[in-house]
Design a protein around this motif. Structure first.
Motif, PDB file in Angstrom:
ATOM      1  N   ASP A 128      -1.237 -13.409  16.888  1.00 14.22           N
ATOM      2  CA  ASP A 128      -0.433 -12.450  16.116  1.00 14.22           C
ATOM      3  C   ASP A 128      -1.207 -11.157  15.941  1.00 14.22           C
ATOM      4  OD1 ASP A 128       1.781 -11.574  14.651  1.00 14.22           O
ATOM      5  OD2 ASP A 128       0.813 -12.075  12.743  1.00 14.22           O
ATOM      6  N   ILE A 129      -0.489 -10.113  15.686  1.00 11.63           N
ATOM      7  CA  ILE A 129      -1.118  -8.834  15.410  1.00 11.63           C
ATOM      8  C   ILE A 129      -0.289  -8.119  14.348  1.00 11.63           C
ATOM      9  CG2 ILE A 129       0.139  -7.627  17.266  1.00 11.63           C
ATOM     10  CD1 ILE A 129      -3.515  -7.029  16.532  1.00 11.63           C
ATOM     11  N   ASN A 185      -5.576 -19.797  12.522  1.00 22.40           N
ATOM     12  CA  ASN A 185      -6.517 -18.961  13.265  1.00 22.40           C
ATOM     13  C   ASN A 185      -6.872 -17.774  12.384  1.00 22.40           C
ATOM     14  OD1 ASN A 185      -8.034 -17.810  15.379  1.00 22.40           O
ATOM     15  ND2 ASN A 185      -6.277 -16.585  16.021  1.00 22.40           N
ATOM     16  N   VAL A 244      -8.096 -14.407  11.328  1.00 21.40           N
ATOM     17  CA  VAL A 244      -8.447 -13.095  11.879  1.00 21.40           C
ATOM     18  C   VAL A 244      -8.446 -12.053  10.762  1.00 21.40           C
ATOM     19  CG1 VAL A 244      -7.510 -13.645  14.180  1.00 21.40           C
ATOM     20  CG2 VAL A 244      -6.081 -12.414  12.548  1.00 21.40           C
ATOM     21  N   PHE A 301      -7.876  -5.528  13.633  1.00 14.75           N
ATOM     22  CA  PHE A 301      -8.739  -4.493  14.207  1.00 14.75           C
ATOM     23  C   PHE A 301      -8.008  -3.172  14.376  1.00 14.75           C
ATOM     24  CE2 PHE A 301      -7.272  -7.507  17.498  1.00 14.75           C
ATOM     25  CZ  PHE A 301      -6.443  -6.684  18.235  1.00 14.75           C
ATOM     26  N   HIS A 353     -16.071  -3.030  10.425  1.00 18.71           N
ATOM     27  CA  HIS A 353     -16.072  -4.350  11.066  1.00 18.71           C
ATOM     28  C   HIS A 353     -16.798  -5.416  10.239  1.00 18.71           C
ATOM     29  CE1 HIS A 353     -17.865  -7.267  13.954  1.00 18.71           C
ATOM     30  NE2 HIS A 353     -16.666  -7.229  14.493  1.00 18.71           N
ATOM     31  N   TYR A 403     -15.582  -8.980   7.676  1.00 18.01           N
ATOM     32  CA  TYR A 403     -16.064 -10.361   7.650  1.00 18.01           C
ATOM     33  C   TYR A 403     -16.553 -10.747   6.246  1.00 18.01           C
ATOM     34  CZ  TYR A 403     -15.713 -11.332  12.683  1.00 18.01           C
ATOM     35  OH  TYR A 403     -15.249 -11.577  13.952  1.00 18.01           O
ATOM     36  N   ALA A 457     -12.175 -16.999  16.477  1.00 20.10           N
ATOM     37  CA  ALA A 457     -12.821 -16.465  17.680  1.00 20.10           C
ATOM     38  C   ALA A 457     -13.846 -15.454  17.201  1.00 20.10           C
ATOM     39  CB  ALA A 457     -11.794 -15.773  18.577  1.00 20.10           C
ATOM     40  N   ALA A 502     -17.206 -13.340  18.261  1.00 12.37           N
ATOM     41  CA  ALA A 502     -18.063 -13.035  19.404  1.00 12.37           C
ATOM     42  C   ALA A 502     -19.166 -12.040  19.061  1.00 12.37           C
ATOM     43  CB  ALA A 502     -17.223 -12.508  20.558  1.00 12.37           C
ATOM     44  N   SER A 503     -18.956 -11.198  18.036  1.00  8.87           N
ATOM     45  CA  SER A 503     -20.035 -10.310  17.595  1.00  8.87           C
ATOM     46  C   SER A 503     -21.017 -11.144  16.781  1.00  8.87           C
ATOM     47  CB  SER A 503     -19.459  -9.195  16.714  1.00  8.87           C
ATOM     48  OG  SER A 503     -18.879  -9.772  15.559  1.00  8.87           O
ATOM     49  N   SER A 516     -13.336  -1.693  15.997  1.00  8.06           N
ATOM     50  CA  SER A 516     -12.410  -2.688  16.557  1.00  8.06           C
ATOM     51  C   SER A 516     -13.186  -3.930  17.001  1.00  8.06           C
ATOM     52  CB  SER A 516     -11.619  -2.055  17.681  1.00  8.06           C
ATOM     53  OG  SER A 516     -10.942  -0.917  17.162  1.00  8.06           O
ATOM     54  N   VAL A 517     -12.649  -4.665  17.985  1.00  6.64           N
ATOM     55  CA  VAL A 517     -13.301  -5.918  18.374  1.00  6.64           C
ATOM     56  C   VAL A 517     -14.621  -5.607  19.091  1.00  6.64           C
ATOM     57  CG1 VAL A 517     -13.050  -8.088  19.625  1.00  6.64           C
ATOM     58  CG2 VAL A 517     -11.035  -7.010  18.608  1.00  6.64           C
ATOM     59  N   GLN A 518     -15.714  -5.893  18.408  1.00  3.32           N
ATOM     60  CA  GLN A 518     -17.031  -5.440  18.889  1.00  3.32           C
ATOM     61  C   GLN A 518     -17.391  -6.014  20.246  1.00  3.32           C
ATOM     62  OE1 GLN A 518     -18.882  -2.913  17.305  1.00  3.32           O
ATOM     63  NE2 GLN A 518     -16.802  -2.902  16.516  1.00  3.32           N
ATOM     64  N   SER A 519     -17.054  -7.287  20.458  1.00  3.75           N
ATOM     65  CA  SER A 519     -17.449  -7.898  21.729  1.00  3.75           C
ATOM     66  C   SER A 519     -16.696  -7.247  22.887  1.00  3.75           C
ATOM     67  CB  SER A 519     -17.180  -9.396  21.694  1.00  3.75           C
ATOM     68  OG  SER A 519     -15.930  -9.671  21.104  1.00  3.75           O
ATOM     69  N   ASN A 575      -7.420 -22.851  26.252  1.00  2.70           N
ATOM     70  CA  ASN A 575      -6.251 -22.168  25.711  1.00  2.70           C
ATOM     71  C   ASN A 575      -5.488 -21.626  26.898  1.00  2.70           C
ATOM     72  OD1 ASN A 575      -6.632 -22.442  22.990  1.00  2.70           O
ATOM     73  ND2 ASN A 575      -7.718 -20.483  22.754  1.00  2.70           N
TER      74      ASN A 575
HETATM   75  C1  LIG Z   1      -8.633 -16.293  22.350  1.00  5.71           C
HETATM   76  C2  LIG Z   1      -8.631 -15.242  21.282  1.00  5.71           C
HETATM   77  C3  LIG Z   1      -7.517 -15.071  20.518  1.00  5.71           C
HETATM   78  C4  LIG Z   1      -7.483 -14.096  19.536  1.00  5.71           C
HETATM   79  N1  LIG Z   1      -6.345 -13.940  18.844  1.00  5.71           N
HETATM   80  C5  LIG Z   1      -6.263 -12.937  17.965  1.00  5.71           C
HETATM   81  C6  LIG Z   1      -5.051 -12.712  17.327  1.00  5.71           C
HETATM   82  O1  LIG Z   1      -4.067 -13.399  17.565  1.00  5.71           O
HETATM   83  N2  LIG Z   1      -4.971 -11.712  16.436  1.00  5.71           N
HETATM   84  C7  LIG Z   1      -6.045 -10.925  16.136  1.00  5.71           C
HETATM   85  O2  LIG Z   1      -5.904 -10.053  15.297  1.00  5.71           O
HETATM   86  N3  LIG Z   1      -7.228 -11.106  16.743  1.00  5.71           N
HETATM   87  C8  LIG Z   1      -7.344 -12.078  17.669  1.00  5.71           C
HETATM   88  N4  LIG Z   1      -8.519 -12.265  18.335  1.00  5.71           N
HETATM   89  C9  LIG Z   1      -9.664 -11.418  17.972  1.00  5.71           C
HETATM   90  C10 LIG Z   1     -10.589 -12.199  17.089  1.00  5.71           C
HETATM   91  O3  LIG Z   1      -9.982 -12.565  15.903  1.00  5.71           O
HETATM   92  C11 LIG Z   1     -11.842 -11.445  16.768  1.00  5.71           C
HETATM   93  O4  LIG Z   1     -11.524 -10.221  16.160  1.00  5.71           O
HETATM   94  C12 LIG Z   1     -12.656 -11.229  17.999  1.00  5.71           C
HETATM   95  O5  LIG Z   1     -12.550 -12.255  18.924  1.00  5.71           O
HETATM   96  C13 LIG Z   1     -14.109 -11.207  17.707  1.00  5.71           C
HETATM   97  O6  LIG Z   1     -14.371 -10.045  17.154  1.00  5.71           O
HETATM   98  P1  LIG Z   1     -15.846  -9.527  17.066  1.00  5.71           P
HETATM   99  O7  LIG Z   1     -16.371  -9.494  18.472  1.00  5.71           O
HETATM  100  O8  LIG Z   1     -15.634  -8.173  16.493  1.00  5.71           O
HETATM  101  O9  LIG Z   1     -16.545 -10.508  16.173  1.00  5.71           O
HETATM  102  C14 LIG Z   1      -8.592 -13.249  19.307  1.00  5.71           C
HETATM  103  C15 LIG Z   1      -9.734 -13.415  20.100  1.00  5.71           C
HETATM  104  C16 LIG Z   1      -9.766 -14.389  21.074  1.00  5.71           C
HETATM  105  C17 LIG Z   1     -11.005 -14.511  21.915  1.00  5.71           C
END
Ligand SMILES: Cc1cc2nc3c(=O)[nH]c(=O)nc-3n(C[C@H](O)[C@H](O)[C@H](O)COP(=O)(O)O)c2cc1C
Length: 459
Positions: free
Chosen positions: A57-58, A132, A134, A137, A153, A157, A226, A228-229, A334-337, A393
């Protein structure tokens, strides 16, 4: 060979993460507003013994590309989008075993009401719900919620930690297991002395009161995440039961090892975590037919829409770059990774828009696995053998065809090799995934908050 776990990934929208494929004549994802579409999909997945349907979802518009949402809206890049939580009761009613992993962004939620919503889903699905976690971002979401921009960011958390503390207290620590005699003769439904108000005073949330709902089978939903940072990895290691990973085999092995080790450092058993790799599969009865199908799908995919989406995920407006201009190192919230993955130089070469577009063959950055059931099964098994992941997945392609093909072709192949279950275990989603009961283990931060029943220890 360990048993492979399998989630299907979809969203309550048309574009999802396989951009452009909704234009394929056989694609039905524009039926996402129709409950029958979801019930049919849930039944298909249950026929294939999938562990869960994971609903991404977003919240917010994808308006980073060109500084406006136009490209995203034209191509249905995750907008319009409906609320995934509301799909679950109908799908739960249509199935008996399938789990439901629902993405919910906590940044704009009140934990007290949020906890009740998830308990309700766990009640209605008889213990088959996962969350899940989240934090979002998109600045567009923050603006829509009356803020100037999203929190930085790492602070997102930090707020998430506080939020988790509240909901864990409500789910685990408010109602004792034996608080509900439901005694019609005495006229006593609940024993007030066994229903405890929480008193949370954290840096972001203050919550005083008892949980509104009576405990559900799992109490706390299965926690998906999820991360990754560096901050994300810590969050996953503390909270997640199921973690999503991506990358090549070496990268996946490394992140799985890192998160398991961090989990152990937080006092958890590393075996209490399951890891899932995102995968796109194009399968047909023979390799040649699969290649043909892939070529057909590619004609409908939109790498350009994928790029607009990736702008939102990274916070980088790729429309400002020429096709071959190196993408510069930028700091975004945004998503750091993802940001790191395109601003770091692989093999000494900087990323360019051309390279990104080339990567998005089916409209996302996932490289598809293409082939006969045997080839796909070989590849999936090799991933599990060579990394420490537990399952996959499965990202959508043409819906429902891609999922149906997987269920009809790949699942029987895996089953014949003994690497995938042929029936479901009874019980909650957590019990199916871990085989150790419905509740979180005590060594999880939520399990530690569980109150023993006053008369004795709780399970
Ligand atoms: C398989 C997968 C599914 C994700 N699904 C969502 C999602 O549905 N909505 C969302 O806002 N972020 C989603 N994310 C993003 C993560 O919640 C998260 O922000 C990101 O993987 C890691 O962020 P970071 O590198 O900033 O820690 C997803 C990431 C992955 C790898």
């Amino acid at each position: 060979m360990k048993q492979i776990l399998m989630n299907a990934v979809h969203m309550s929208c048309v574009g999802d993460i396989a951009h452009g494929l909704w234009t394929h004549p056989r694609d039905q994802s524009s039926r996402y507003t129709d409950l029958d579409y979801w019930a049919e999909l849930a039944r298909t997945l249950e026929r294939g013994c999938f562990d869960s349907l994971f609903l991404a979802d977003i919240v917010g518009a994808n308006d980073v590309y060109e500084g406006r949402p136009d490209a995203a809206l034209r191509a249905a890049v995750q907008m319009p989008i409906d609320d995934p939580l509301l799909l679950v009761p109908a799908m739960a009613h249509a199935t008996r075993h399938l789990g439901f992993g629902v993405t919910a962004n906590l940044s704009y939620e009140q934990p007290y009401l949020f906890a009740r919503r998830f308990t309700t889903l766990d009640h209605l699905s008889r213990g088959r719900v996962a969350w899940n976690v989240v934090t979002g971002f998109l600045d567009s979401a923050a603006r829509a919620m009356g803020q100037e921009r999203q929190l930085p960011h790492d602070e997102r958390y930090a707020r998430a930690e506080d939020f988790m503390d509240v909901v864990y207290k409500l789910w685990e620590g408010s109602w004792e297991d034996d608080a509900l005699p439901r005694d019609k003769v005495a006229g006593v439904y609940a024993l007030p002395e066994k229903v405890h108000a929480i008193d949370h005073r954290g840096p972001y949330y203050r919550v005083q009161g008892a949980h509104l709902s009576e405990p559900s089978i799992q109490r706390t939903p299965v926690i998906f995440q999820a991360g990754a940072s560096a901050r994300g990895i810590d969050f996953a290691a503390r909270h997640a039961e199921c973690v999503f990973v991506s990358g090549n085999k070496a990268q996946a092995r490394e992140i799985v090892g890192t998160i398991r080790a961090r989990a152990a450092a937080f006092g958890r058993d590393p075996a209490d975590l399951r890891f899932f790799l995102g995968v796109v599969v194009v399968v047909a009865p023979t390799d040649a037919l699969a290649q043909e199908l892939d070529a057909e799908y590619r004609r409908y995919a939109s790498p350009q829409a994928g790029l607009a989406h990736f702008s939102s995920q990274t916070g980088i407006d790729f429309s400002r770059y020429g096709l071959d201009e190196p993408i510069s190192l930028v700091k975004t919230e945004s998503v750091q990774s993802f940001v790191e993955s395109v601003t770091s130089k692989s093999a000494g070469k900087a990323w360019t828009v051309r390279k990104l577009l080339e990567q998005m063959t089916l409209g996302s950055r996932h490289t598809p696995l293409i082939g006969s059931p045997q080839r796909v099964a070989d590849a999936l098994e090799s991933w599990v053998r060579e990394t420490d992941i537990d399952g996959f997945n499965l990202v959508r392609t043409v819906v429902p065809e891609g999922f149906t093909d997987f269920v009809d072709l790949v699942i029987p192949e895996l089953q014949s090799r003994g690497s995938f279950k042929t029936t479901y275990a009874e019980g909650s989603l957590r019990h199916k995934l871990f085989g150790a009961g419905d509740r979180l283990p005590r060594r999880h931060p939520a399990g530690a908050l569980r109150r023993a029943a006053s008369g004795g220890a709780s399970t």
